[in-house]
Structure formats: C-alpha cells, structure tokens
Design a protein around this motif. Structure first.
Motif, PDB file in Angstrom:
ATOM      1  N   LEU A 178      19.081 -30.841  74.047  1.00 54.05           N
ATOM      2  CA  LEU A 178      20.178 -31.792  73.824  1.00 54.05           C
ATOM      3  C   LEU A 178      19.915 -33.121  74.533  1.00 54.05           C
ATOM      4  O   LEU A 178      20.132 -34.192  73.969  1.00 54.05           O
ATOM      5  N   ARG A 181      17.395 -35.267  72.746  1.00 61.08           N
ATOM      6  CA  ARG A 181      17.950 -35.784  71.486  1.00 61.08           C
ATOM      7  C   ARG A 181      18.918 -36.928  71.767  1.00 61.08           C
ATOM      8  O   ARG A 181      18.959 -37.918  71.027  1.00 61.08           O
ATOM      9  N   ARG A 370      20.965 -37.875  62.525  1.00 64.18           N
ATOM     10  CA  ARG A 370      21.118 -37.667  63.957  1.00 64.18           C
ATOM     11  C   ARG A 370      22.396 -38.271  64.525  1.00 64.18           C
ATOM     12  O   ARG A 370      22.749 -37.968  65.659  1.00 64.18           O
ATOM     13  N   ARG A 372      25.192 -37.382  63.876  1.00 64.48           N
ATOM     14  CA  ARG A 372      26.137 -36.285  64.117  1.00 64.48           C
ATOM     15  C   ARG A 372      26.253 -35.978  65.607  1.00 64.48           C
ATOM     16  O   ARG A 372      27.229 -35.393  66.054  1.00 64.48           O
ATOM     17  N   LEU A 373      25.232 -36.361  66.365  1.00 64.73           N
ATOM     18  CA  LEU A 373      25.238 -36.051  67.802  1.00 64.73           C
ATOM     19  C   LEU A 373      26.038 -37.060  68.623  1.00 64.73           C
ATOM     20  O   LEU A 373      26.200 -36.875  69.830  1.00 64.73           O
ATOM     21  N   PRO A 375      29.148 -37.760  69.218  1.00 62.63           N
ATOM     22  CA  PRO A 375      30.201 -37.330  70.153  1.00 62.63           C
ATOM     23  C   PRO A 375      29.662 -36.784  71.467  1.00 62.63           C
ATOM     24  O   PRO A 375      30.280 -36.935  72.510  1.00 62.63           O
ATOM     25  N   PHE A 376      28.465 -36.187  71.428  1.00 66.23           N
ATOM     26  CA  PHE A 376      27.891 -35.641  72.663  1.00 66.23           C
ATOM     27  C   PHE A 376      27.466 -36.744  73.624  1.00 66.23           C
ATOM     28  O   PHE A 376      27.301 -36.503  74.816  1.00 66.23           O
ATOM     29  N   PHE A 379      29.444 -37.265  76.860  1.00 62.78           N
ATOM     30  CA  PHE A 379      29.130 -36.535  78.098  1.00 62.78           C
ATOM     31  C   PHE A 379      28.006 -37.236  78.853  1.00 62.78           C
ATOM     32  O   PHE A 379      28.008 -37.305  80.078  1.00 62.78           O
TER      33      PHE A 379
END
Lengths: 421, 341
Positions: A178, A181, A370, A372-373, A375-376, A379
């Motif tokens: 993660l 990415r 990519r 789609r990631l 929201p992560f 963090f």
C-alpha cells in the motif's frame, strides 16, 4: 482570552490553507487546460557540454551495481563524460563493487571517503573538487537511469540562463504494498502536475537532488553545499534562484527509483526532508525576498515553497484548536457568511487539494485506475503531518542549539535483486 | 438495536469511499510502474532505422524470395517483395512493399502500408503513402501526402505543396519544394528552394525586417532592446523585453529573450538563440548554434543555421516558417505548423 487566541489562530490557519488550496488548483488547472512549455529534448546538437555524474553511496551494496551498469551504458559521447561514485564511509561491499566497475570502465573514477564528515552534501562537495565536467549530474544509488537520459539532461544547459534542471522520478517497486502504491501516485502528482505547472508558469520548479544537474563552476562560486543542511537539493534551488539563474523541470527526463517499502523508513525520510527544508527556509527567506532578479510571482511561489513544510505543524495545531473550540462550545468563530464559507472550503477542499493533483496526474499519465486509491492518501496525509511536524521541531532545536547534525541514509529494499530492466 | 443499526450504517458509509481502493489493492488492475523506455536514445532517423532492422530480421534467409506472402515485422503482415516495382497511376496498394531495387509510384496512387526501396524511389504527384524507407535517393512529386514518415540514405527531394507527415529524415540533403508542410525534418542540410529572381523585388511578408528595426543607436526601454546596425556584441545577452538586432550585427555568444527576438538582414549569431516568444531571423542571417522557442520561428530567405559537420536544431513549439534558399544543417521540429515558402 485563550478562546480568542484559539479563534484568531484557527482563522489564520484557514486563510493559509485556502491559499495553498488555490495554489494546488491553479497548478492542476494549468496542467489540464493551460499552455504547456516544452523542454529541450528535441534539440539535436553535436556539441554537448562535458558532464560529471555523481552517485553518492553509503553502504549501497544492494543497488550499487545496478545504477553503475545503467550509467556506463548511457549514450553520452565518449570523452565527454565521467562517473564518480562517492563511496562515503561504507562498511559493506560498496567499495569493492565500485572498484570492479572502475577496473572495467575508464569513465568510472571512484571517490572513496573514510574521513571527514559523512553525508551527501559533504560527499558532493569533495567530489566537485575533483570533477572535470562543466555540468554535474546527480543520481542516488537506488536509481536506474535510461540509456538516453544524460544527453537529455545536458541539453538544458544550452540555455544560458539555466543554472539547474530536474527530471521526473518514477517508483519501480510500485506493486510492492500500500505504501509504495500511495507514494507512486503522490510522485505522479508532484512531478506531472506540480513541477510541470511551475515550469509552465515560469515559477520555481525544484531541484530534487537526484535525476538533476547543475553548472558546477557556478555552484562552486556560491560556496558549494552547506554540509549542515539536510535538504541540500532545496538549498541548491534557492542558491541558484536568488542569484538570477533558472531552475527548470524536464517531464520527459524520466528515471526509476526505489520508493521506501516500510512506514518506519518513510517516516524517517519525511522527517529528514522537513528538517532540512526548514533549515533552508531559515537560510533563504531573506535572500529570496531581497533578490533583484526575481519577479513577484517567482518570489511568491518561492515563498510558498519555502513554507510548505510549515503547513503540517500549523494544520496539526489548527486541528487541535478547532477541537478545543468545539468542546468549549465556541466553534462560531466569526458570525459572517464569508468566514463560514472559508471554513467550509478549508474542510471540503483545502485538506483535499493535493488529491485533485493526484487525480489529474493519473489522467495525464493515462493510468487512471490507480485513482481508486486516493481515499487511502488521507491516512498518508495524517502520517506525513505527524513526521513533518517532528522534522520541523528538529529544525527549530537545531537552529536554537547549533547541535551537530548527522545524515541519515534511506534504507534500500532491493536486496541485490531487481536490477536494470 | 436501533443504536447498533445506526452504528453499522455509519461504519458502512465511512467505508464506502475505500471500497474501490480495497478492490484495487486486492485485485490490482493498475499497479505496474509507469513505463519508461530504458533503451530509448535520441535518433532523428529512428523510424527508418527501426523499420529496416525489423525488415532485415524478418527476411533473414529469404532475401531472394519474391512474390506476395506473409512477413512478420512487429506483427504479421501481407507483403509483396520484388526486385523492382512500378505501380500504375491511381492504383491503391493495401499491403507492405519490399522492393530491392528501384521503385516508382504513378500519379494518384495510394499505399496503406510501409514501403521499402533498396534503390531509387520516385513517387508521383498526389500520391498518398504511409511510410517509405529508401536506401537510395527519394524523389517525392507535387502534393504528395505522407501519413507517417520518410527516411532515406540518399538525397530527398520533396515536391511543392507536399504534406510531409510526422517526420522526414535522411543521411544526406533534404530539399523542400514551395508550400511543403512538415513537423520534423532532419538532413545534411535541409534546404528550401532558391529564391525566384522575379520575386526578389517583393519579399514575402515574413522576410520584412519589421518596423522597429532600422535604429542607429542602442535603445533599452521597458518594451525593447535595440542593437544598432553592424554592432559587435561579445557577451551573452539575456533580454527580458523584445530584442531587435539591426542588420549586419554580430552576436558572439548565446542570446536569450523572454519575448520576441528579431534579427535583421545578415546578422550573425555564433551561439544559441532561446526565446519565449517569436524568433524572426532576417534574410541572409548566419546562426552557428541552435534556435529554440516556445513560440514560432520565421526564417528569412538565404538564412543558414549550423554548418557542415556541426549539427544544430531549429525547434519552434508553435510553428516554423521557412523562407527561400534557407539551409539548416541538422534538424527542424515543431508541434505546430511547419511550412516552406
């Protein structure tokens, strides 16, 4: 009284955040719809400048052979290039690997350092003293330069106003986890949108210390690198800028790097960057504002760039102030619609402004799945905020106590595998 | 119970934005590193060289076989191989042509696939072709339309009003007829047709030196820097306004302009020229270095860029307009419109 101070502080944070939000949006819209300035890669010139390639290495046995194999295979004209791997206080097999390359390739001229201050700025200073090239190009040891990259980089210096240039960094270990990415899409935004827009708008693209080059004699005339500054790349950017030289960005000059694969390593990296960047801010704020060579827009962009690592601690404290005011029942900061909209804008857009750049970068790169990631990334944003704040505090303590600063190398993950493609 | 339901719904809504990302993490569709061509190297003759390499590989051991049959280049193709070939006027050819000797295409013919000619290639007027690699000279007629590229080891002549596609490159000279349109050119040298004696009295509009030239003294104000006639400048010039250089001046170092740069007749520049705006090079000017701008470039009659053995480039992001009798030793490149008058 405390409530009033908290309200004023929160107001200031909201205004600053909206300012950065506007900056992010201008860059994104410029990249999407604005006039794009081209780099010099279409120049074909039989007379290229002499080049010295510096590769700082401290215990780089996992990656040293890969970067050197790629560099000796580059198509730069023979006799116009030398490669200096800087073996800096290494205790592993790095020196042996470099010596083997030196035996096989005349253009590899290692510099082995076992005395004096350790660290990238000190190593670069010592290497520049023995370098012969008009132009210095730097690659970190985990990089994999493509065959034609040196030629493309050197062309920038045909322009008499260019002091330094910066290429684009692309992680090669993207699929790993993660973190890699998320770093991949962050890098895309940082280069494809942020750096290219600054180049388009004639603002301040940043030299990033690797996949970049600069005029050796000119930089040496500025005194070289300050070995106490951890962000030697940002320092170089401003050293050239305040003296009237341009730093430019080359989106087409692409090079693979290895992104950190563990959160602990990433945290240390961010903390070092924040610490070094804050040192540069304290050093160059005055010279930037006083420089007679810069336009008002360049000064503004330079200012925003210098303050970029001040934002996270401000935001962290701002969040604390907002929570305190909320629990005290004092969240009505100003009874005006405009301020309400600003606070709403801060929460809706300000925090997420960087994410619009990521989305646009993915579209421009033709790699849209990519996003789609995204929201992560929130963090990651919180993670960065914490470690940047620590780096900011480190720099403050450095400034006040004049304590000794030691260089921390980024851990490599390649493990001797995954060499040149 | 209601509280639990509310908590579950809230958690579900909180997780909702992360679901596409979770799917991407668990079943990746887009997790490869962005592609970098690690072996890419700048080669203005890239198209011709890579096509020849593919062709040589595909024909290995079958060099003397002629006829129509399959040939695998980057993908399987139908190809006609012949010692020589002359295609009749108006005929359309939908397959690859591999001709070991001379090749002739009649007027109005069309070629959907690449052509290789081992000898001299003569392409008639109004021919449309995709790509052509010639080991000898390549002669293109009038109003030829090239969709992709042309590359030759010999001389290239492009007829009037031809559209030269993405790239025309050659080891030797490349001559452009009037009205040719181009994106990328490479030759030793690239030259346009000589000025027509009957037209010399009325030069084309882009050859006019401009109303601001003609000053006889240095002028530096907020809008322009004017260098008077026959002045020698020994330093690098970096100019934030328009730069106007009057006739017969010599600039010995590089020139950088934040706006337009206008060079008068017979000006010599021994360094490179970089600009953000338009670059106008006057008739008969001599430029030893590269000419680069984010805007347009107009090159007047008889101007020369580069020298024999000293390859240089003309790069105009928005366009390049060439006058007559222009000679460029090296390459020209634009993302806009390239035209030869």
């Amino acid at each position: 009284m405390v409530v009033l101070i908290l309200k004023i502080y929160l107001g200031i944070v909201v205004v600053i955040t909206l300012f950065y939000f506007a900056r992010h949006m201008v860059f994104t819209l410029n990249r999407a719809f604005g006039k794009q300035r081209v780099y010099y890669q279409d120049l074909i010139d039989g007379d290229l400048p002499s080049l010295t390639v510096l590769v700082p290495m401290h215990n780089e046995e996992a990656v040293a052979a890969h970067v050197l194999e790629r560099l000796v295979a580059c198509d730069y004209p023979a006799g116009r290039v030398e490669i200096i791997p800087i073996v800096d206080h290494s205790t592993d097999r790095t020196a042996a690997i470099v010596a083997d390359f030196a035996r096989r390739h005349d253009i590899v001229r290692p510099l082995v350092r076992n005395e004096g201050r350790r660290g990238k700025p000190a190593g670069l200073n010592e290497a520049m003293a023995v370098a012969r090239g008009e132009i210095v190009v730097v690659f970190d040891a985990d990089y994999l330069p493509p065959r034609g990259i040196l030629r493309d980089m050197a062309l920038a210096f045909k322009d008499p106003e260019v002091g330094a240039m910066m290429g684009r960094v692309i992680p090669i270990n993207t699929p790993r986890n993660l973190l890699t990415r998320l770093l991949d899409i962050e890098r895309s935004a940082g280069y494809q949108i942020d750096q290219q827009s600054r180049y388009n708008l004639k603002l301040v693209p940043q030299y990033g210390g690797t996949v970049g080059g600069y005029r050796r004699a000119v930089f040496q005339s500025f005194g070289g690198f300050d070995e106490r500054i951890l962000a030697e790349d940002t320092a170089l950017t401003f050293a050239f800028l305040v003296k009237g030289w341009k730093v430019i960005y080359a989106n087409r000059v692409e090079c693979y790097e290895e992104a950190p694969e563990s959160w602990a390593v990433r945290g240390r990296q961010i903390r070092r960057w924040a610490r070094g960047h804050t040192q540069v801010m304290l050093r160059y704020l005055g010279p930037l504002l006083r420089s007679p060579y810069l336009t008002s827009w360049e000064k503004l962009d330079g200012l925003l760039l210098l303050f970029i690592y001040v934002n996270p601690p401000l935001l962290l404290l701002g969040t604390g102030a907002a929570l305190t005011l909320f629990f005290l029942g004092e969240m009505q900061v100003l009874p005006s619609l405009i301020f309400f909209l600003m606070v709403a804008g801060f929460n809706t857009f300000g925090n997420f402004a960087a994410f619009t750049q990521i989305g646009m970068a993915s579209v421009v790169d033709g790699s849209a799945e990519r996003i789609r990631l995204i929201p992560f990334v929130y963090f990651n944003f919180l993670f960065n905020m914490w470690f940047t704040t620590m780096g900011f505090v480190d720099a403050g303590v450095d400034h006040l106590t004049l304590r000794e600063i030691s260089w921390q190398k980024t851990t490599r993950f390649r493990g001797g595998q995954g060499g040149p493609a | 119970m209601t509280f639990l339901a509310v908590v579950v719904v809230c958690l579900g809504l909180l997780l909702l934005p992360f679901l596409p990302g979770l799917r991407e993490l668990l079943k990746p569709k887009d997790n490869e590193p962005l592609r970098i061509d690690m072996n890419r190297t700048k080669d203005p003759r890239y198209f011709g060289r890579s096509f020849r390499a593919l062709l040589n590989e595909a024909r290995k051991g079958r060099e003397s076989e002629y006829g129509i049959g399959p040939l695998k280049l980057s993908r399987p193709e139908q190809a006609e191989t012949a010692p020589t070939l002359s295609v009749a006027a108006d005929r359309k050819v939908g397959w690859l042509l591999v001709i070991d000797g001379d090749f002739t295409a009649g007027e109005g013919s069309g070629f959907e696939k690449e052509i290789f000619a081992g000898g001299r290639a003569v392409v008639g007027d109004k021919v449309a072709l995709r790509a052509l690699a010639g080991d000898g000279d390549v002669i293109l007629g009038r109003k030829v339309k090239v969709l992709r590229w042309v590359d030759a080891l010999g001389e290239i002549e492009a007829g009037e009003d031809s559209d030269l596609g993405l790239s025309v490159s050659g080891e030797r000279g490349l001559s452009l007829g009037r009205g040719c349109r181009f994106r990328r050119l490479y030759g030793h040298p690239v030259r346009t047709s000589a000025p027509d004696a009957s037209l010399e009295a009325s030069p084309a509009p882009h050859d006019s030196p401009g109303p601001e030239l003609g000053e006889t003294a240095w002028i530096a104000d907020a809008t322009r820097l004017v260098i008077p006639r026959a002045t020698e400048v020994r330093e690098t010039l970096i100019v934030k306004t328009r730069l106007l250089v009057n006739a017969m001046s010599v600039l010995r170092r590089d020139v950088k302009g934040y706006r337009d740069i206008v060079l008068g007749e017979g000006v010599t520049v021994l360094g490179n020229i970089f600009a953000e705006g338009e670059i106008v090079i006057g008739p008969g000017a001599r430029i030893a270095g590269n000419v680069f701008t984010q805007g347009r470039i107009r090159i007047g009659d008889g101007a020369r860029i580069g020298e024999i053995g000293a390859e240089k480039s003309v790069v105009g992001n928005k366009g390049i307009a060439l006058g007559r009798g222009v000679e460029v030793h090296g390459s020209l490149s634009t993302e806009g419109d390239g035209t030869a008058s």
